[in-house]
Design a protein around this motif. Structure first.
Motif, PDB file in Angstrom:
ATOM      1  N   GLY A 223       0.817  -1.213   0.000  1.00 55.57           N
ATOM      2  CA  GLY A 223       0.000   0.000   0.000  1.00 55.57           C
ATOM      3  C   GLY A 223       0.846   1.256   0.000  1.00 55.57           C
ATOM      4  O   GLY A 223       0.526   2.239  -0.696  1.00 55.57           O
ATOM      5  N   GLU A 224       1.917   1.253   0.769  1.00 53.77           N
ATOM      6  CA  GLU A 224       2.803   2.412   0.793  1.00 53.77           C
ATOM      7  C   GLU A 224       3.479   2.616  -0.561  1.00 53.77           C
ATOM      8  O   GLU A 224       3.591   3.757  -1.046  1.00 53.77           O
ATOM      9  CB  GLU A 224       3.870   2.232   1.874  1.00 53.77           C
ATOM     10  CG  GLU A 224       3.337   2.292   3.292  1.00 53.77           C
ATOM     11  CD  GLU A 224       4.451   2.112   4.317  1.00 53.77           C
ATOM     12  OE1 GLU A 224       4.789   3.093   4.992  1.00 53.77           O
ATOM     13  OE2 GLU A 224       4.974   0.992   4.420  1.00 53.77           O
ATOM     14  N   ILE A 225       3.908   1.541  -1.176  1.00 51.17           N
ATOM     15  CA  ILE A 225       4.562   1.644  -2.482  1.00 51.17           C
ATOM     16  C   ILE A 225       3.595   2.215  -3.512  1.00 51.17           C
ATOM     17  O   ILE A 225       3.980   3.040  -4.353  1.00 51.17           O
ATOM     18  CB  ILE A 225       5.105   0.271  -2.916  1.00 51.17           C
ATOM     19  CG1 ILE A 225       6.265  -0.135  -1.988  1.00 51.17           C
ATOM     20  CG2 ILE A 225       5.554   0.285  -4.367  1.00 51.17           C
ATOM     21  CD1 ILE A 225       6.703  -1.580  -2.138  1.00 51.17           C
ATOM     22  N   VAL A 395      13.043   7.387   1.109  1.00 50.74           N
ATOM     23  CA  VAL A 395      11.861   8.227   0.880  1.00 50.74           C
ATOM     24  C   VAL A 395      10.632   7.466   1.352  1.00 50.74           C
ATOM     25  O   VAL A 395      10.525   6.255   1.155  1.00 50.74           O
ATOM     26  CB  VAL A 395      11.696   8.600  -0.613  1.00 50.74           C
ATOM     27  CG1 VAL A 395      10.499   9.518  -0.809  1.00 50.74           C
ATOM     28  CG2 VAL A 395      12.963   9.264  -1.149  1.00 50.74           C
ATOM     29  N   GLY A 396       9.708   8.165   1.978  1.00 48.25           N
ATOM     30  CA  GLY A 396       8.468   7.540   2.450  1.00 48.25           C
ATOM     31  C   GLY A 396       7.530   8.603   2.963  1.00 48.25           C
ATOM     32  O   GLY A 396       7.176   9.537   2.238  1.00 48.25           O
ATOM     33  N   GLY A 412      11.757  -3.941  -0.563  1.00 51.19           N
ATOM     34  CA  GLY A 412      10.737  -3.087   0.024  1.00 51.19           C
ATOM     35  C   GLY A 412      11.220  -1.696   0.392  1.00 51.19           C
ATOM     36  O   GLY A 412      10.427  -0.889   0.881  1.00 51.19           O
ATOM     37  N   MET A 413      12.475  -1.403   0.144  1.00 49.77           N
ATOM     38  CA  MET A 413      13.004  -0.075   0.465  1.00 49.77           C
ATOM     39  C   MET A 413      12.896   0.845  -0.749  1.00 49.77           C
ATOM     40  O   MET A 413      13.067   0.407  -1.888  1.00 49.77           O
ATOM     41  CB  MET A 413      14.444  -0.169   0.945  1.00 49.77           C
ATOM     42  CG  MET A 413      14.595  -0.923   2.256  1.00 49.77           C
ATOM     43  SD  MET A 413      16.325  -0.941   2.818  1.00 49.77           S
ATOM     44  CE  MET A 413      16.155  -1.899   4.342  1.00 49.77           C
ATOM     45  N   VAL A 414      12.620   2.122  -0.485  1.00 46.33           N
ATOM     46  CA  VAL A 414      12.493   3.132  -1.534  1.00 46.33           C
ATOM     47  C   VAL A 414      13.501   4.235  -1.232  1.00 46.33           C
ATOM     48  O   VAL A 414      13.574   4.726  -0.100  1.00 46.33           O
ATOM     49  CB  VAL A 414      11.068   3.710  -1.584  1.00 46.33           C
ATOM     50  CG1 VAL A 414      10.967   4.809  -2.644  1.00 46.33           C
ATOM     51  CG2 VAL A 414      10.045   2.609  -1.867  1.00 46.33           C
TER      52      VAL A 414
END
Length: 465
Positions: A223-225, A395-396, A412-414
């Protein structure tokens, strides 16, 4: 005198009227309740936020976490509107100011007085109809739909926070986790009040919750992505509009306004950070913010701007030739910066490579070594001295999101990769910044792949091709 048919019609009419009133009442409650949660454009399912609370409770290892929402600013700061605290939003998905959340981890049955099930309670300020005439409707603990709408097991009035802490925390050694960041005035004031109200056991220790939350927040769920992708897609549209519009004689602010219009038109609530739009010598100033100069023929224009969509940020930088074509020197520096970014991309290995650190394959070192070994300044010296900032960041919920630069970049890291060269003597600054995601198979994906990046692609976009 009415006959049986008339009586039946009357009964049906009255029953229908009662049902209509009930339906209208339920509809009003539903609409009112939904309007209280409508501040975020896209809210993830309640189950996502609950899963994060449960994960935090496991890390608390028998302790309890107390987090506080941001409060509405007063005075001049109120002009910029309300934005929820990142950690509170991560755990709740709620934009209610002045709220609090209590999360207590399960304690096994080591004696009836100490046993405790997993507990989560959302505390909301009581309704203030007079204030709501200014702010609009607010979700309140008196609302019978509050628990269902928010996904919490219980919703209570904020006045009960102290009593619930006293009830839940054992008399022996206990850890209470909260946000102890300097500058978090809401949390500091609330913790101070709870201490004075004897809400904590005498032997309790208050510890910083941020290390546990940082570890959870570094890895984004699906969902965050999706929200970060929406922020990024909207921001790319703004940059593309700037490429199409840019001409000598325009002001930096004109370009900045165009970009912001485009990403807000696509659902972003606000810029993710103060935009940087700098032409000529201003392109060499890292945090240039005036955006007031006139763009001259022959300048490069460095644009670092992106939007925030449903609390999630993006971060994009492009460098454009004001006249539509790079000069040979501008093109040389541009290609070196692009080459440094490509070298970092090729060096990446999921779960092994950090952004920075002493190891040779840290992405910062890879990019610096590329820049320092390609090209020279006007005095024949290597260009590494003109790469004066870090290569990237997570970033998030924040544009510079939680997570240290020495952490291995994993699934899963941005994050961004943003090499740059800034030569004031030549009035020439070039930065290329893109958004990246590490997918579950370990592949590194450029979320900004739809935006022109090479010199040829930028020039073609500016020519309308």
């Amino acid at each position: 005198m009415r006959g049986p048919k008339t009586c039946r019609l009357a009964v049906c009419y009255n029953l229908g009227l009662m049902l209509s009133r009930r339906v209208l009442c339920q509809l009003f409650v539903a609409v009112f309740s939904l309007s209280c949660l409508a501040s975020a454009l896209d809210r993830q399912p309640n189950a996502d936020y609950r899963a994060r609370r449960v994960a935090l409770a496991r890390k608390a290892n028998g302790g309890a976490a107390v987090l506080f929402a941001a409060v509405e600013a007063e005075g001049p700061n109120a002009l910029y509107g309300f934005r929820q605290d990142d950690n509170f939003y991560y755990l709740t998905g709620l934009s209610e100011p002045g709220a609090a959340v209590l999360i207590a981890s399960e304690v096994a049955d080591e004696g009836a007085s100490k046993a405790r099930p997993y507990t989560e309670i959302l505390f909301l300020p009581a309704r203030n109809p007079s204030e709501e005439r200014w702010t609009g409707p607010r979700l309140s603990p008196e609302n019978p739909e509050a628990a269902r709408l928010t996904g919490f097991d219980r919703v209570e009035t904020l006045d009960k926070l102290r009593d619930e802490l006293v009830r839940l925390l054992p008399r022996g050694q206990a850890a209470i986790y909260s946000d102890l960041a300097k500058g978090n005035a809401a949390s500091a004031a609330a913790i101070d009040w709870l201490r004075r109200a004897n809400a904590f056991p005498v032997s309790a220790r208050v510890e910083d919750v941020r290390p546990m939350l940082d570890e959870l927040r570094r890895v984004k769920d699906a969902g965050e992505i999706a929200l970060i992708r929406k922020a990024t897609d909207a921001s790319m549209a703004g940059h593309l509009a700037a490429m199409h519009a840019l001409k000598p004689g325009m002001s930096e602010r004109e370009i900045q306004s165009l970009i912001q219009y485009e990403f807000q038109k696509r659902g972003c609530e606000r810029p993710a950070y103060a935009p940087i739009v700098g032409a000529g010598i201003n392109s060499t100033v890292l945090h240039y913010s005036e955006d007031s100069a006139t763009i001259q023929a022959g300048d490069v224009l460095l644009i670092d701007a992106a939007g925030e969509y449903s609390m999630y940020a993006s971060d994009i930088t492009r460098t454009l030739p004001a006249s539509g074509k790079f000069t040979p020197r501008q093109r040389e520096i541009y290609d070196i910066v692009l080459g440094a970014q490509e070298a970092a991309i090729k060096a990446f290995r999921a779960g092994r490579t950090p952004m920075a650190g002493e190891q040779a394959d840290a992405l910062q070192n890879v990019a610096y070594n590329y820049i320092n070994s390609h090209g020279k300044d006007l005095h024949g010296k290597p260009l590494g001295q003109y790469f004066i900032h870090g290569l990237g960041h997570f970033v998030g919920l924040s544009v510079h999101d939680v997570g240290g630069s020495s952490v291995a970049l994993d699934r899963g890291m941005v994050f961004t990769l943003e090499p740059g060269i800034y030569i004031p003597e030549e009035r020439l600054g070039v930065r290329i910044e893109d958004m990246f995601l590490v997918e579950q198979n370990g592949d590194l994906v450029r979320l900004t792949a739809g935006l022109p990046r090479t010199a040829e692609e930028v020039e073609a976009a500016m020519a309308g091709r």
